[in-house]
Design an enzyme around this catalytic site. Structure first.
Site, PDB file in Angstrom:
ATOM      1  N   GLU A 180       0.794  -1.227   0.000  1.00  0.00           N
ATOM      2  CA  GLU A 180       0.000   0.000   0.000  1.00  0.00           C
ATOM      3  C   GLU A 180       0.832   1.287   0.000  1.00  0.00           C
ATOM      4  OE1 GLU A 180      -2.858  -0.239   3.182  1.00  0.00           O
ATOM      5  OE2 GLU A 180      -3.913  -1.898   2.252  1.00  0.00           O
ATOM      6  N   GLU A 366      -5.189  -8.644   0.816  1.00  0.00           N
ATOM      7  CA  GLU A 366      -5.758  -8.318   2.133  1.00  0.00           C
ATOM      8  C   GLU A 366      -7.240  -8.067   1.964  1.00  0.00           C
ATOM      9  OE1 GLU A 366      -4.049  -5.107   4.517  1.00  0.00           O
ATOM     10  OE2 GLU A 366      -2.037  -5.772   3.968  1.00  0.00           O
TER      11      GLU A 366
HETATM   12  C1  FCB Z   1      -4.186  -2.203   5.686  1.00  0.00           C
HETATM   13  C2  FCB Z   1      -2.765  -2.493   6.128  1.00  0.00           C
HETATM   14  C3  FCB Z   1      -2.660  -3.545   7.206  1.00  0.00           C
HETATM   15  C4  FCB Z   1      -3.761  -3.400   8.221  1.00  0.00           C
HETATM   16  C5  FCB Z   1      -5.101  -3.342   7.538  1.00  0.00           C
HETATM   17  C6  FCB Z   1      -6.268  -3.274   8.491  1.00  0.00           C
HETATM   18  O1  FCB Z   1      -4.263  -0.942   5.157  1.00  0.00           O
HETATM   19  O2  FCB Z   1      -2.015  -2.935   5.032  1.00  0.00           O
HETATM   20  O3  FCB Z   1      -1.387  -3.449   7.779  1.00  0.00           O
HETATM   21  O4  FCB Z   1      -3.515  -2.315   9.000  1.00  0.00           O
HETATM   22  O5  FCB Z   1      -5.144  -2.219   6.688  1.00  0.00           O
END
Ligand code: FCB
Length: 464
Positions: A180, A366
């Site tokens: 990110e 994620e």
């Molecule tokens: C994302 C991050 C991860 C975690 C999630 C909830 O943005 O990559 O580290 O904090 O959110």
């Protein structure tokens, strides 16, 4: 207070493992700073997040990650838990601060040994290691020289990546250069919510450019050091919608999309930075050297998609230079983090990536949610909302695959509750509950559901 809003059409009843390709990657994710702890063990250097946590008022509960989940010492048990849920991959990040000594040139053997043991532990358990090379914990020594705003950090990163991939290239095939970049650049340098806590768009865009450049410069290094390497990057991507049908809001949405999504996607796809954004930030645009954009566009083997929530955007004259602001939609279902729950919006996002860009296969790197978890009288955590969250998103992934979108894996965020950055320990995202006093682990019902879903009869669970 927990509310159990799980409608019938949201349950996972009609979701089955066999509806996904047999080689689909089923993983969970963590990151070094959020779980490892052991902040002073093995010659680990200070990171910008260690430093940031010391500032008063920046971490909601005043906590830090000196101990976190103590994953540094407890990883065998944690990997056992991941395996017991039927997962076949573990996405974790390597802490740069454990790998390079303070001179940023010499590899630290103790740090390499630690990750070597953990990677071997994954392979022994049938968990495919997916390494994130940078999940926000820059060495503080580099920050003191300007951090990501300083072009020299790109070279330092490439040295670090070279050191790591030389050692682990025989065992690790899947490499994510950055997690990110939006967050490390923009939260870190524009809104100041993350380390290093700056609040200047020009700094943010320069940092962002160097982060993307470091990605592009690292890709060939990974390929050189790793036979059959699979290299990608994990982006936080957001479906965006105008807050109203007005032309102003529609145009604002375009502009916001420019900086939030296209800035990254276009650059990685070899289209350069989007012209509309470039024009808007005439005073803040980064210094870009000849050849940088070609380097950023190094071919990828996969695109990592971190999906959490969509945003509604309204025109806002004061918010320069993009004149766009995120609007809170009161009627939306939300997690305890106030993030909108919108599984269906994942589909148009994936369609957009597949149709508008020439990207290789995608992995959901994620996806997850935080809710107020309660340990019930029966000693279990009946996190029905989180379970439904996963099920509903997986249904959309299944639908996307059926429509011909090339998604090859899904990583739940997160294996276990951990240090949620500026939110401290109050936001729990885990499939596994962590008691931060005792470090006890307890698989939540969402994790038990994964076990049943992935292992079926082998799971040994009679109810869910
Ligand atoms: C994302 C991050 C991860 C975690 C999630 C909830 O943005 O990559 O580290 O904090 O959110």
């Amino acid at each position: 207070m927990t509310t159990h809003h799980v409608k019938d059409d949201q349950s996972g009843a009609d979701l089955s493992r066999i509806n996904f390709p047999s080689n689909f990657v089923w993983g969970c994710a963590t990151s070094s700073f959020q779980v490892e702890g052991a902040a002073h063990v093995g010659g680990r250097e200070e990171s910008i997040w260690d430093r940031f946590c010391k500032k008063s008022g920046v971490i909601r509960d005043g906590s830090d990650a000196q101990v976190a989940c103590d994953h540094f010492h407890r990883w065998p048990q944690d990997l056992d838990l991941a395996r017991s849920m039927g997962l076949n991959a573990y996405r974790f990040s390597i802490a740069w601060t454990r790998i390079m000594l303070a001179d940023n040139a010499t590899p630290n053997q103790a740090g390499l040994d630690f990750y070597a043991r953990m990677i071997d532990g994954m392979l022994e358990r049938g968990l495919q290691p997916w390494v994130t090379l940078y999940h926000w914990d820059l060495p503080q020594s580099l920050q003191e020289a300007g951090g990501w705003e300083n072009r020299a950090t790109v070279d330092a990163y490439v040295r670090y990546v070279d050191a790591v991939t030389r050692v682990f290239g025989d065992r690790v095939k899947h490499w994510i250069t950055h997690n990110e970049p939006w967050c490390s650049a923009m939260h870190g340098h524009w809104d100041g919510q993350h380390a290093p806590g700056k609040t200047d768009l020009k700094s943010a865009l320069q940092a962002c450019h160097h982060i993307l450049l470091s990605h592009g410069m690292a890709v060939p290094v990974v390929r050189r050091n790793v036979a059959q390497a699979q290299v990608g990057i994990a982006l936080s991507l957001h479906p965006l919608y105008p807050a109203s049908a007005s032309e102003d809001d529609q145009r604002a949405t375009q502009r916001h999309d420019g900086i939030r999504n296209r800035w990254f996607l276009d650059a990685l796809a070899g289209r350069g930075y989007p012209e509309d954004v470039w024009q808007l930030c005439a005073n803040e645009r980064p210094v870009v050297q000849e050849g940088d954009m070609q380097n950023i566009a190094a071919p990828l083997d996969f695109l990592g998609v971190n999906y959490y929530f969509p945003e509604a955007i309204a025109h806002c004259v004061e918010r320069l230079p993009f004149q766009a602001q995120v609007v809170h939609r009161a009627d939306r279902e939300r997690t305890a983090f106030n993030w909108e729950v919108a599984p269906r919006d994942l589909l148009p996002l994936l369609q957009r990536l597949q149709n508008d860009y020439p990207f290789p296969p995608m992995f959901i790197t994620e996806n997850g949610a935080t809710y107020e978890d309660v340990v019930s009288a029966d000693g279990r955590i009946h996190d029905v909302e989180r379970r439904a969250y996963f099920q509903r998103h997986l249904k959309v992934v299944k639908q996307a695959i059926a429509l011909g979108i090339d998604v090859r894996g899904y990583f739940a965020w997160s294996l276990m509750d951990n240090f949620e950055w500026a939110e401290g320990y109050q936001r729990r995202f885990g499939l596994v509950h962590v008691d931060f006093e005792t470090q006890q682990r307890l698989i939540k019902d969402s994790g038990l559901w994964f076990r049943e879903f992935l292992l079926g009869d082998e799971s040994g669970i009679s109810d869910s």
